[in-house]
Motif scaffolding. Structure first.
Motif, PDB file in Angstrom:
ATOM      1  N   PHE A 110       1.096  -1.006  -0.542  1.00 48.20           N
ATOM      2  CA  PHE A 110      -0.280   0.003   0.007  1.00 48.20           C
ATOM      3  C   PHE A 110       0.986   0.889  -0.193  1.00 48.20           C
ATOM      4  N   MET A 111       2.444   1.612   0.889  1.00 51.99           N
ATOM      5  CA  MET A 111       2.334   2.196   0.549  1.00 51.99           C
ATOM      6  C   MET A 111       3.483   2.554  -0.162  1.00 51.99           C
ATOM      7  N   LEU A 112       4.183   1.853  -1.247  1.00 49.13           N
ATOM      8  CA  LEU A 112       5.089   1.459  -2.434  1.00 49.13           C
ATOM      9  C   LEU A 112       3.609   2.534  -3.273  1.00 49.13           C
ATOM     10  N   GLY A 113       3.070   1.511  -3.199  1.00 52.95           N
ATOM     11  CA  GLY A 113       1.582   1.726  -4.585  1.00 52.95           C
ATOM     12  C   GLY A 113       1.147   3.452  -4.012  1.00 52.95           C
ATOM     13  N   THR A 114       0.656   4.039  -3.173  1.00 51.93           N
ATOM     14  CA  THR A 114       0.336   5.393  -2.274  1.00 51.93           C
ATOM     15  C   THR A 114       1.196   6.264  -3.152  1.00 51.93           C
ATOM     16  N   VAL A 115       2.696   6.310  -3.189  1.00 53.74           N
ATOM     17  CA  VAL A 115       3.952   7.048  -3.282  1.00 53.74           C
ATOM     18  C   VAL A 115       3.867   6.503  -5.204  1.00 53.74           C
ATOM     19  N   VAL A 116       4.373   5.392  -5.747  1.00 60.42           N
ATOM     20  CA  VAL A 116       3.632   5.451  -7.325  1.00 60.42           C
ATOM     21  C   VAL A 116       2.930   6.424  -7.497  1.00 60.42           C
ATOM     22  N   PHE A 117       2.078   4.878  -7.540  1.00 61.23           N
ATOM     23  CA  PHE A 117       0.098   5.966  -8.350  1.00 61.23           C
ATOM     24  C   PHE A 117      -0.592   7.041  -7.279  1.00 61.23           C
ATOM     25  N   GLY A 118      -0.138   7.262  -6.670  1.00 62.74           N
ATOM     26  CA  GLY A 118      -0.566   8.583  -6.372  1.00 62.74           C
ATOM     27  C   GLY A 118       0.724   9.611  -5.534  1.00 62.74           C
ATOM     28  N   ILE A 119       1.264   9.850  -4.888  1.00 59.22           N
ATOM     29  CA  ILE A 119       2.064  11.297  -5.127  1.00 59.22           C
ATOM     30  C   ILE A 119       3.105  11.493  -6.241  1.00 59.22           C
ATOM     31  N   LEU A 120       3.431  10.550  -6.842  1.00 54.33           N
ATOM     32  CA  LEU A 120       3.911  10.902  -7.841  1.00 54.33           C
ATOM     33  C   LEU A 120       3.572  11.511  -9.450  1.00 54.33           C
ATOM     34  N   PRO A 121       1.894  11.050  -9.114  1.00 55.40           N
ATOM     35  CA  PRO A 121       0.418  11.198 -10.432  1.00 55.40           C
ATOM     36  C   PRO A 121       0.181  12.994 -10.152  1.00 55.40           C
ATOM     37  N   VAL A 122       0.175  12.653  -8.658  1.00 55.63           N
ATOM     38  CA  VAL A 122      -0.217  14.201  -8.055  1.00 55.63           C
ATOM     39  C   VAL A 122       0.801  15.736  -8.506  1.00 55.63           C
ATOM     40  N   LEU A 123       1.988  14.939  -8.070  1.00 54.76           N
ATOM     41  CA  LEU A 123       2.765  15.669  -8.088  1.00 54.76           C
ATOM     42  C   LEU A 123       3.369  16.759  -9.778  1.00 54.76           C
ATOM     43  N   TYR A 124       2.884  15.414 -10.548  1.00 59.78           N
ATOM     44  CA  TYR A 124       2.995  15.519 -11.994  1.00 59.78           C
ATOM     45  C   TYR A 124       1.479  16.688 -12.095  1.00 59.78           C
ATOM     46  N   GLY A 125       0.398  15.874 -12.614  1.00 61.27           N
ATOM     47  CA  GLY A 125      -0.402  17.554 -11.791  1.00 61.27           C
ATOM     48  C   GLY A 125      -0.712  18.126 -12.323  1.00 61.27           C
ATOM     49  N   PHE A 126       0.018  18.302 -10.635  1.00 62.97           N
ATOM     50  CA  PHE A 126       0.536  20.461 -10.364  1.00 62.97           C
ATOM     51  C   PHE A 126       1.331  21.079 -11.147  1.00 62.97           C
ATOM     52  N   TYR A 127       2.604  20.170 -12.447  1.00 65.69           N
ATOM     53  CA  TYR A 127       3.066  20.455 -12.845  1.00 65.69           C
ATOM     54  C   TYR A 127       2.348  20.716 -14.391  1.00 65.69           C
ATOM     55  N   ASP A 128       1.151  20.080 -14.751  1.00 69.08           N
ATOM     56  CA  ASP A 128       0.702  19.929 -16.322  1.00 69.08           C
ATOM     57  C   ASP A 128      -0.157  21.111 -15.831  1.00 69.08           C
ATOM     58  N   LEU A 129      -0.841  20.641 -14.177  1.00 60.43           N
ATOM     59  CA  LEU A 129      -1.709  22.167 -14.648  1.00 60.43           C
ATOM     60  C   LEU A 129      -1.243  24.041 -13.981  1.00 60.43           C
ATOM     61  N   SER A 130       0.604  23.858 -13.920  1.00 57.56           N
ATOM     62  CA  SER A 130       0.994  24.998 -13.415  1.00 57.56           C
ATOM     63  C   SER A 130       0.969  26.453 -14.022  1.00 57.56           C
ATOM     64  N   ASP A 131       0.408  25.495 -15.229  1.00 53.40           N
ATOM     65  CA  ASP A 131       0.664  26.992 -17.203  1.00 53.40           C
ATOM     66  C   ASP A 131      -0.918  27.372 -16.696  1.00 53.40           C
ATOM     67  N   HIS A 132      -1.722  26.579 -16.972  1.00 52.14           N
ATOM     68  CA  HIS A 132      -2.905  27.070 -16.777  1.00 52.14           C
ATOM     69  C   HIS A 132      -3.427  27.737 -15.282  1.00 52.14           C
ATOM     70  N   LEU A 133      -2.572  27.212 -14.579  1.00 52.45           N
ATOM     71  CA  LEU A 133      -3.386  27.954 -13.134  1.00 52.45           C
ATOM     72  C   LEU A 133      -2.027  29.706 -12.989  1.00 52.45           C
ATOM     73  N   LYS A 134      -1.300  29.527 -13.617  1.00 52.69           N
ATOM     74  CA  LYS A 134      -0.274  30.262 -13.833  1.00 52.69           C
ATOM     75  C   LYS A 134      -1.117  31.537 -14.643  1.00 52.69           C
ATOM     76  N   ALA A 135      -1.716  31.547 -15.598  1.00 52.53           N
ATOM     77  CA  ALA A 135      -2.339  31.845 -16.611  1.00 52.53           C
ATOM     78  C   ALA A 135      -3.998  32.360 -15.579  1.00 52.53           C
ATOM     79  N   TYR A 136      -4.622  32.049 -15.447  1.00 50.19           N
ATOM     80  CA  TYR A 136      -5.455  32.563 -14.233  1.00 50.19           C
ATOM     81  C   TYR A 136      -5.256  33.100 -13.788  1.00 50.19           C
ATOM     82  N   VAL A 137      -4.381  32.546 -12.741  1.00 54.10           N
ATOM     83  CA  VAL A 137      -3.849  33.984 -11.317  1.00 54.10           C
ATOM     84  C   VAL A 137      -3.783  34.903 -11.768  1.00 54.10           C
ATOM     85  N   TYR A 138      -3.003  35.274 -13.174  1.00 56.89           N
ATOM     86  CA  TYR A 138      -2.158  36.192 -13.272  1.00 56.89           C
ATOM     87  C   TYR A 138      -3.497  37.396 -14.274  1.00 56.89           C
TER      88      TYR A 138
END
Length: 189
Positions: A110-138
């Motif tokens: 569970f811990m290994l899967g949480t890191v691989v399939f939980g935290i890493l995709p979420v971090l990539y999701g933040f990276y993926d949305l970062s340009d859109h989020l900057k455009a919305y904020v500014y």
């Protein structure tokens, strides 16, 4: 039976409590953190259900079905990190299954899967949305609307909640592993 105002056994003024039995720390910690981990996983299941609803149009298109009512939702195409995060359904089931019988192997998976399939995709999701989020904020620019709000804000809140759930789950799992660890046998010299 203990009573504030009742009679006490003869010869006892209540100050002899130090010798009485108490619950060992590992059982108390295990019980508390099993409860906390199960609540965390339950909230994770709710988020997985929301993600399933979000991915439903993409999943049906991927499988070759065409459902007209799903096309009216006008959702953007699912991103790869969303599919990867959806795999945490299996991971969450492993975590849920590990608690009744203190199964350390499943909890480690569970811990290994949480890191691989939980935290890493979420971090990539933040990276993926970062340009859109900057455009919305500014510039207050956004392309899609979900529930009356810009989709980038809704997904950023979803990702923030997801990363918190994953971090708390990892913390509870680490505490449980320590509590479930077999105690060493003392060597006689």
């Amino acid at each position: 039976m203990a009573s504030k105002f009742g009679s006490r056994p003869v010869g006892s003024d209540g100050s002899d409590h130090w010798h009485r039995e108490s619950i060992a720390w590992q059982y108390k910690v295990s019980s508390e953190n099993k409860y906390r981990l199960r609540w965390d996983i339950f909230l994770h299941f709710l988020m997985i259900f929301m993600m399933f609803i979000r991915l439903l149009p993409g999943l049906t298109a991927l499988l070759g079905f065409s459902i007209q009512s799903l096309r009216r939702w006008d959702l953007p195409a699912p991103r790869p990190w969303e599919y990867a995060w959806f795999v945490t359904l299996v991971v969450a089931l492993m975590g849920w299954k590990s608690t009744p019988q203190n199964n350390s192997f499943l909890l480690k998976q569970f811990m290994l899967g949480t890191v691989v399939f939980g935290i890493l995709p979420v971090l990539y999701g933040f990276y993926d949305l970062s340009d859109h989020l900057k455009a919305y904020v500014y510039e207050k620019k956004f392309t899609y609307v979900l529930f009356g709000y810009p989709a980038v804000v809704v997904w950023s809140l979803f990702l923030a909640a997801a990363v918190q759930l994953h971090v708390f789950a990892l913390y509870f799992a680490i505490v449980l592993l320590r509590a479930w660890k077999p105690r060493g046998v003392k060597k006689m010299n």
